[in-house]
Design an enzyme around this catalytic site. Structure first.
Site: not given
Length: 222
Positions: A14, A41
């Site tokens: 990221c 997640k």
């Protein structure tokens, strides 16, 4: 009063996480980095990240989400400021940080473009944006001259993508921007920017890009 421990909830690829890591390193602030799988997640992450995105900064048991907000929180609470002192210049830097986010959106469009026409359109958009940057860059080595700033923290991860893109022909978005090229090179060697990713980042990124159903992936696999 003691400062609560900082934990940065992260993903290895990221670029928004990298911004926060770079700022923390530049400020010499201790923190714990916790990587998660964004494809799966965990429930505890969704409970602290309303948008389901990284990074999230845990300050003790309180969560700060969104990278721009995290950067501003660190500026307000931690030593070694990375924003200019002058209010107007600081506002200009914040604006160029948003410009960096627009470039990241174009990069995502680039590696998700389904065909060569879409890929070419995103390359044109990126070339135009870097040409705009060329007009405002100081003499360097950093965005505003000799002082490393949050704008540099934002653009280090942007330029890192092109270490992989440079393997491909026809990705010459920096051909007409010598100041941007010099800035990219200076950031490439900055310790905080190098430390913001793991040693296998390039391999991970290439695998991520090659697995996508896109024109860029087809080039990488060729």
């Amino acid at each position: 009063m003691s400062t609560p421990p900082l934990k940065l909830i992260s993903h290895p690829l990221c670029p928004y996480v990298q911004r926060a890591v770079i700022a923390l390193i530049e400020k010499n602030v201790p923190f714990e980095r916790i990587d998660i799988d964004l494809a799966q997640k965990p429930d505890w992450f969704l409970a602290i990240s309303p948008l389901g995105k990284t990074p999230v900064l845990l300050v003790g048991d309180r969560a700060v989400f969104e990278s721009a907000v995290i950067l501003e929180y660190l500026e307000e609470t931690q030593p070694n400021p990375l924003h200019p002192v002058d209010a107007l210049t600081r506002a200009e830097h914040r604006a160029w940080i948003e410009f960096g986010s627009a470039i990241l959106a174009d990069i995502a469009g680039l590696y998700n473009a389904a065909d060569e026409a879409g890929l070419a359109a995103k390359l044109d958009s990126l070339t135009a944006k870097f040409s705009q940057l060329e007009k405002v860059l100081a003499e360097g080595p950093f965005f505003a001259g000799t002082q490393f700033s949050l704008v540099d923290a934002v653009f280090g991860p942007i330029f890192r993508y092109f270490d992989t893109f440079d393997e491909l022909t026809g990705i010459g978005v920096f051909d007409q921007t010598p100041k941007v090229r010099a800035w990219r090179e200076a950031l490439r060697h900055r310790s905080s920017i190098k430390q913001a990713v793991s040693s296998d980042y390039g391999t991970r990124l290439r695998a991520f890009l090659a697995a996508r159903p896109s024109a860029l992936a087809a080039r990488l696999r060729a």
